[in-house]
Design an enzyme around this catalytic site. Structure first.
Site, PDB file in Angstrom:
ATOM      1  CE  LYS A 173       0.762  -5.290  11.148  1.00 35.51           C
ATOM      2  NZ  LYS A 173       2.144  -4.713  11.054  1.00 35.51           N
ATOM      3  CD  GLU A 247      -2.328   0.854  -3.746  1.00 40.58           C
ATOM      4  OE1 GLU A 247      -1.258   0.577  -4.325  1.00 40.58           O
ATOM      5  OE2 GLU A 247      -2.435   1.684  -2.845  1.00 40.58           O
ATOM      6  CB  CYS A 281       1.644   2.809  -4.238  1.00 40.50           C
ATOM      7  SG  CYS A 281       0.050   3.597  -3.919  1.00 40.50           S
ATOM      8  CD  GLU A 368       6.814  -0.243  -5.327  1.00 39.74           C
ATOM      9  OE1 GLU A 368       5.933   0.621  -5.380  1.00 39.74           O
ATOM     10  OE2 GLU A 368       6.678  -1.336  -4.728  1.00 39.74           O
TER      11      GLU A 368
END
Length: 469
Positions: A173, A247, A281, A368
């Site tokens: 997906k 992750e 990331c 973040e």
């Protein structure tokens, strides 16, 4: 064949144009560049059933034969290289050079690397006087692969390579923002003759992802993306105790000591902050610089940042999120060394930005942002630098700039991060573990660590009878 303008699902080796189409936008122009069918529960169920039907035959193949299929997929990627580059750029707005030298080549390399790792992996055996114990590994079964939008092709193949060579079938997906390269990869699977149902690709928003990961026919989940989404997936799979590999987000720190090669530290920090518009990331959002070089480092970093070509954010929504953090920093009295706004014109661009002067408690330094921005703070001692870097809910990556070999080893081992780079950034050996600690994830990918996740060990113990003299 898959239409570039109208993207369907790929299930059991066939294209399935079911579900209401939704628009996908070019982040450079903001214009709709394709329409994508959204998978509902019936489509998700169809994809999982196709994967389950293909699973026994695929798992029964020898590892060497599955490794051969991985090499064929790698060759298929190289044959459609330019098409994949075009699809990735259309979805993400990435620079041509980055896409041609990193994203698509790494996709091909991921399949080759895991083919070699799996083919050469030894098994374990333990022999006592009259007992033999050995371990065999079997695939999980059907794995849900949920892929983010920032490095869509690279991260999809990073998961598919080990999952497939370990004997699993998959339902992929991709992000609703970046469907193109995943759909083209499905066409590559068909072109090389991969058995139907081994790889299935469905499209949709987060609701589709939730339907997939919670489906009772899914045996494991691998996900790269935000911590909030990862937490939601954990809740969805908790009742069935499915294996998960996550992750997740990062608020990565970079430490620059006074003995660092300043040219190298500035250039490396520019890369680690602004690559892909900060939408990686592993990017650095917090920089800590030893006080004797703080002013010079800030001035040189700001000068370099001002010359960085802006890259678009993935969507209008994400652009507004990044700009809201710029506004927050301004409201809290931050000093903007460069940037802080958005260029005029179409698309989802924001300015590369460097700020300083905010406390560590600020949301700007805690959450973040995932944009082309960093905050720079001074430190006085090595211990203070380590404490500042570790004062975060996240722990994915860190960078360390110093010419002292002793300090490099000493500090790197004290940093609470899954990856630490010394005098470099984003340098990867695919055989090494990749992943984070704290809110940055669970588990490790890379090398045999990936193969361990995508398979389960069975220990077989045999009592050996003594032979008659």
């Amino acid at each position: 064949m898959m239409s570039f303008e109208q993207v369907a699902h790929f299930i059991g080796g066939s294209w399935v144009a079911e579900g209401e189409p939704f628009p996908s936008h070019d982040p450079v122009t903001g214009q709709v560049n394709r329409r994508v069918h959204e998978a509902d529960s019936a489509v998700v169920d169809k994809a999982v059933r196709a994967a389950r039907q293909a699973a026994p035959g695929w798992a029964a193949l020898p590892v060497a034969e599955r490794a051969t299929w991985m090499r064929r997929l790698s060759e298929g990627i190289e044959a459609r290289f330019d098409d994949l580059v075009a699809a990735e750029i259309a979805d993400t707005g990435k620079p041509l050079e980055q896409t041609r030298t990193l994203d698509i080549p790494r996709g091909a390399a991921n399949f080759r690397a895991f083919a070699e790792i799996a083919a050469q992996r030894p098994s374990e055996a333990f022999h006592l006087t009259d007992v033999l114990s050995y371990t065999v590994r079997r695939p999980l079964g059907v794995v849900a692969v949920v892929v983010p939008w920032n490095l869509p092709f690279l991260l999809m193949t990073w998961k598919l390579g080990p999952a497939l060579v370990a004997g699993n079938t998959v339902v992929v997906k991709p992000s609703e923002n970046t469907p193109g390269s995943a759909a083209l990869f499905a066409q590559i699977c068909a072109d090389v003759g991969l058995p139907p149902g081994v790889v299935n690709v469905i499209h949709g928003y987060g609701t589709t992802g939730q339907l997939l990961v919670s489906h009772e026919g899914v045996d494991g989940v691998t996900f790269t993306g935000s911590t909030r989404t990862g937490s939601s997936i954990m809740k969805s799979v908790a009742d069935r105790v499915k294996p998960i590999s996550f992750e997740l987000g990062g608020k990565n720190a970079g430490l620059v000591f006074a003995d660092a090669d300043l040219d190298r530290a500035v250039e490396g920090s520019v890369r680690s902050v602004f690559t892909n518009g900060g939408q990686v990331c592993l990017c650095t959002e917090r920089l800590y610089v030893e006080r004797p070089i703080f002013e010079e480092f800030c001035a040189r970093l700001a000068e370099k940042a001002a010359s960085v070509t802006p890259q678009p954010m993935i969507s209008a929504e994400h652009r507004e999120k990044v700009l809201s953090f710029y506004a927050l920093a301004r409201d809290e009295g931050a000093k903007f060394l460069t940037g802080g706004g958005a260029p005029e014109g179409p698309g989802y661009f924001v300015e590369p930005t460097v700020v300083t002067g905010l406390p560590e408690s600020s949301r700007f330094n805690r959450e973040e942002i995932f944009g082309p921005v960093c905050h720079v703070s001074p430190f006085d001692t090595e211990g203070e630098a380590v404490a500042l870097a570790n004062d975060s809910d996240y722990g994915l990556a860190a960078t360390l700039w110093t010419t002292s070999l002793d300090r490099a080893h000493r500090v790197a081992q004290r940093l609470e991060a899954g990856l630490v780079w010394v005098n470099t950034w984003y340098l990867r050996d695919l055989r090494t573990p990749f992943g984070g600690v704290k809110l940055s994830g669970i588990g490790r990918e890379g090398g045999t660590q990936s193969l361990d996740f995508y398979s389960e060990p069975t220990t077989i113990t045999i009592k050996l009878e003594s032979a008659d003299e």
